[in-house]
Design a protein around this motif. Structure first.
Motif, mmCIF file in Angstrom:
data_model
loop_
_atom_site.group_PDB
_atom_site.id
_atom_site.type_symbol
_atom_site.label_atom_id
_atom_site.label_comp_id
_atom_site.label_asym_id
_atom_site.label_seq_id
_atom_site.Cartn_x
_atom_site.Cartn_y
_atom_site.Cartn_z
ATOM 1 N N ALA A 370 1.013 -1.140 -0.064
ATOM 2 C CA ALA A 370 -0.004 0.015 0.060
ATOM 3 C C ALA A 370 0.944 1.303 0.038
ATOM 4 O O ALA A 370 1.200 1.867 0.849
ATOM 5 C CB ALA A 370 -0.904 0.015 1.127
ATOM 6 N N ASP A 371 1.403 1.458 -0.977
ATOM 7 C CA ASP A 371 2.351 2.804 -1.422
ATOM 8 C C ASP A 371 1.549 3.740 -2.188
ATOM 9 O O ASP A 371 1.270 3.553 -3.395
ATOM 10 C CB ASP A 371 3.444 2.252 -2.237
ATOM 11 N N LEU A 372 0.812 4.890 -1.616
ATOM 12 C CA LEU A 372 -0.085 5.567 -2.190
ATOM 13 C C LEU A 372 0.036 6.956 -2.091
ATOM 14 O O LEU A 372 0.516 7.298 -1.144
ATOM 15 C CB LEU A 372 -1.637 5.210 -1.570
ATOM 16 N N HIS A 373 -0.261 7.710 -3.350
ATOM 17 C CA HIS A 373 0.045 9.423 -3.142
ATOM 18 C C HIS A 373 -1.227 9.929 -3.632
ATOM 19 O O HIS A 373 -1.521 9.747 -5.041
ATOM 20 C CB HIS A 373 1.445 9.276 -4.274
ATOM 21 N N LEU A 374 -1.545 10.689 -2.701
ATOM 22 C CA LEU A 374 -2.876 11.473 -3.145
ATOM 23 C C LEU A 374 -2.324 13.062 -3.274
ATOM 24 O O LEU A 374 -1.688 13.509 -2.716
ATOM 25 C CB LEU A 374 -3.608 11.480 -1.952
ATOM 26 N N ALA A 394 -1.006 13.672 0.448
ATOM 27 C CA ALA A 394 -1.018 12.502 1.463
ATOM 28 C C ALA A 394 -0.259 11.544 0.900
ATOM 29 O O ALA A 394 -0.274 11.220 -0.263
ATOM 30 C CB ALA A 394 -2.361 12.087 1.850
ATOM 31 N N VAL A 395 0.618 10.803 1.725
ATOM 32 C CA VAL A 395 1.346 9.644 1.143
ATOM 33 C C VAL A 395 1.111 8.228 2.183
ATOM 34 O O VAL A 395 1.405 8.715 3.500
ATOM 35 C CB VAL A 395 2.928 10.131 1.216
ATOM 36 N N TRP A 396 1.066 7.398 1.885
ATOM 37 C CA TRP A 396 0.978 5.995 2.644
ATOM 38 C C TRP A 396 2.221 5.189 2.117
ATOM 39 O O TRP A 396 2.344 5.009 0.851
ATOM 40 C CB TRP A 396 -0.309 5.424 2.432
ATOM 41 N N ALA A 398 3.668 1.462 2.684
ATOM 42 C CA ALA A 398 3.626 0.401 3.155
ATOM 43 C C ALA A 398 2.401 0.429 4.135
ATOM 44 O O ALA A 398 2.545 -0.226 5.405
ATOM 45 C CB ALA A 398 4.772 -0.174 3.843
ATOM 46 N N GLY A 399 1.370 1.167 3.908
ATOM 47 C CA GLY A 399 0.097 1.185 4.625
ATOM 48 C C GLY A 399 0.339 2.151 5.676
ATOM 49 O O GLY A 399 -0.718 2.742 6.102
ATOM 50 N N ALA A 400 1.219 2.799 5.936
ATOM 51 C CA ALA A 400 1.255 3.706 7.027
ATOM 52 C C ALA A 400 1.437 4.983 6.485
ATOM 53 O O ALA A 400 2.055 5.650 5.393
ATOM 54 C CB ALA A 400 2.888 3.524 7.833
ATOM 55 N N ARG A 401 0.726 5.970 7.221
ATOM 56 C CA ARG A 401 0.481 7.557 6.434
ATOM 57 C C ARG A 401 1.763 8.023 7.000
ATOM 58 O O ARG A 401 2.144 8.489 8.315
ATOM 59 C CB ARG A 401 -0.813 8.231 7.293
ATOM 60 N N GLU A 402 2.450 8.655 5.944
ATOM 61 C CA GLU A 402 3.723 9.459 6.129
ATOM 62 C C GLU A 402 3.591 10.875 6.198
ATOM 63 O O GLU A 402 4.185 11.810 6.513
ATOM 64 C CB GLU A 402 4.763 9.087 4.949
ATOM 65 N N ARG A 403 2.483 11.377 5.433
ATOM 66 C CA ARG A 403 2.066 12.900 5.268
ATOM 67 C C ARG A 403 0.739 13.073 5.082
ATOM 68 O O ARG A 403 -0.057 12.265 4.537
ATOM 69 C CB ARG A 403 3.014 13.216 4.047
#
Ligand SMILES: N=CN[C@@H](CCC(=O)O)C(=O)O
Ligand SMILES: [Zn+2]
Length: 403
Positions: A370-374, A394-396, A398-403
């Motif tokens: 789960a590497d996601l870039h909103l 927003a950035v996830w 490996a599933g963790a919200r980074e930003r």
């Protein structure tokens, strides 16, 4: 713990079917993606995030960076902007500064650079050694790199330190230096270019590293036509990077390397990815790599930052994507694909085995990491339409919200 991210105006999956979903949702469970589809059909989850009609992409996969360094090369940059040509010799300036820096400071510097990249949407990154250039300092760079990056490349063959015989130095790279870095690295790279390593020396390094179980990459055809691309293809390298000056037979060889791979299923043997580094091309005033021609010829292309103090002091993958669209004639979808799925292909992380947690990156699909870039925009087109704007919302990772 599961999280539903809903109200996504545009979900650019970069999956094998190249799907772009409108009014979509994604469910993240732990470190993996467990569901994607229409927002109206989304299952319940423990938690929900309203994406507010924004666009979502896979996190950037930066498959080429040099983050283990100290010091500054502003003067060299200024000289270049005043008309001087880039030459490999500047690497020695960074080598001196890096060797003079403590483990603690080198770690802190590298971590800071990773944090900068993640805050701009990079969720998976490779980095290289190459500013140590002796056994002790290459091993130290590799060890520290392995604590900050997802994958590490051994680049002892970056430059022959001054005063050393190039063949003797190549022996060192193939022998004691390789043994010292081996526990920390997955890949080996060589700067195959005039002023760095010859074709024969490059081959020697790559073969020794392949025998030691490392995957191969090549810095090639950056400053002029040369043997880098042909060598990379011949030895089955995962990527050849820079590719600014290509002869017709180089493009053909790269295209042919993909003949055993099926892009529809992602199955078969991967070829050699052509990794284009547009931020570097601009900073060194080299012609932009011919990404359009490569794609049209059937070559798999990646975009990467090449973040380093000499030729490309930026980790902004968005900048690379913007340049690829505005100046290299890629569509937005192609440019984003090269900066996500293309990077994953170059690092052999495009597929994974969900069962044992070996997760693919670079595309949004069930079972992948789960590497996601909103983006703070309704569509990915805004990356090119609004160049230079801070579009990471927003950035996830490996599933963790980074930003
Ligand atoms: N070209 C070789 N290596 C780096 C630059 C290294 C430097 O100048 O410090 C690159 O990828 O551009
Ligand atoms: Zn590089």
């Amino acid at each position: 713990m599961s999280t539903l991210i809903t109200n996504i105006a545009e979900l650019m999956t970069q999956d094998l079917e190249h799907r772009v979903l409108k009014n979509a949702a994604v469910v993240v469970e732990g470190e993996r993606i467990s569901w994607i589809g229409a927002a109206a059909d989304a299952p319940a989850a423990d938690d929900a995030v309203d994406a507010g009609g924004r666009a979502m992409l896979p996190g950037w996969v930066d498959s080429h960076s040099h983050l283990l360094f100290a010091g500054d090369r502003t003067a060299e940059f200024e000289a270049r902007m005043a008309g001087e040509a880039y030459a490999a010799g500047g690497i020695a300036v960074t080598m001196e500064a890096t060797r003079a820096t403590s483990d603690f400071d080198l770690t802190r510097l590298a971590m800071g650079r990773v944090a900068e990249a993640v805050s701009q949407g990079t969720t998976y990154l490779e980095t290289k050694t190459g500013y140590g250039l002796d056994v002790e300092n290459e091993a130290r760079s590799a060890r520290i790199a392995s604590t900050v990056a997802d994958q590490v490349t051994y680049l002892g063959a970056h430059l022959v330190p001054s005063g050393q015989n190039s063949d003797e130095y190549t022996d060192l790279v193939c022998g004691p230096m390789l043994d010292a870095v081996r526990p920390y690295v997955q890949w080996a790279d060589v700067f195959c270019e005039e002023g760095a390593f010859t074709a024969e020396q490059s081959r020697r390094v790559l073969l020794a590293c392949r025998d030691a179980g490392l995957g191969l990459r090549v810095h090639g055809n950056q400053l002029g036509e040369g043997p880098g691309v042909q060598l990379a293809v011949e030895l089955g390298a995962a990527s050849v990077d820079h590719v600014n000056y290509l002869a017709e037979q180089d493009v053909k060889a790269l295209a042919a390397s993909w003949s055993g791979w099926d892009g529809v299923s992602g199955a078969g043997e991967r070829g050699t990815v052509a990794t284009c580094l547009p931020a570097c091309d601009l900073s060194t005033r080299q012609p932009l790599a011919p990404a359009r021609e490569l794609l049209d010829a059937g070559v798999q292309v990646a975009l990467a930052s090449n973040c380093n103090p000499g030729t490309s002091y930026t980790s902004s993958m968005a900048y690379c994507v913007t340049t690829a669209v505005l100046q290299m004639r890629l569509s937005v979808h192609e440019a984003v694909r090269a900066a996500t799925y293309g990077g994953a292909l170059a690092l052999h992380k495009d597929t994974g085995r969900d069962a044992d947690g070996e997760r693919a990156v670079g595309s949004i699909a069930v079972g992948h990491r789960a590497d996601l870039h909103l983006l703070n925009a309704p569509s990915a087109t805004h990356l090119a339409y609004r160049p230079g704007m801070p579009l990471t919302y927003a950035v996830w990772r490996a599933g963790a919200r980074e930003r």
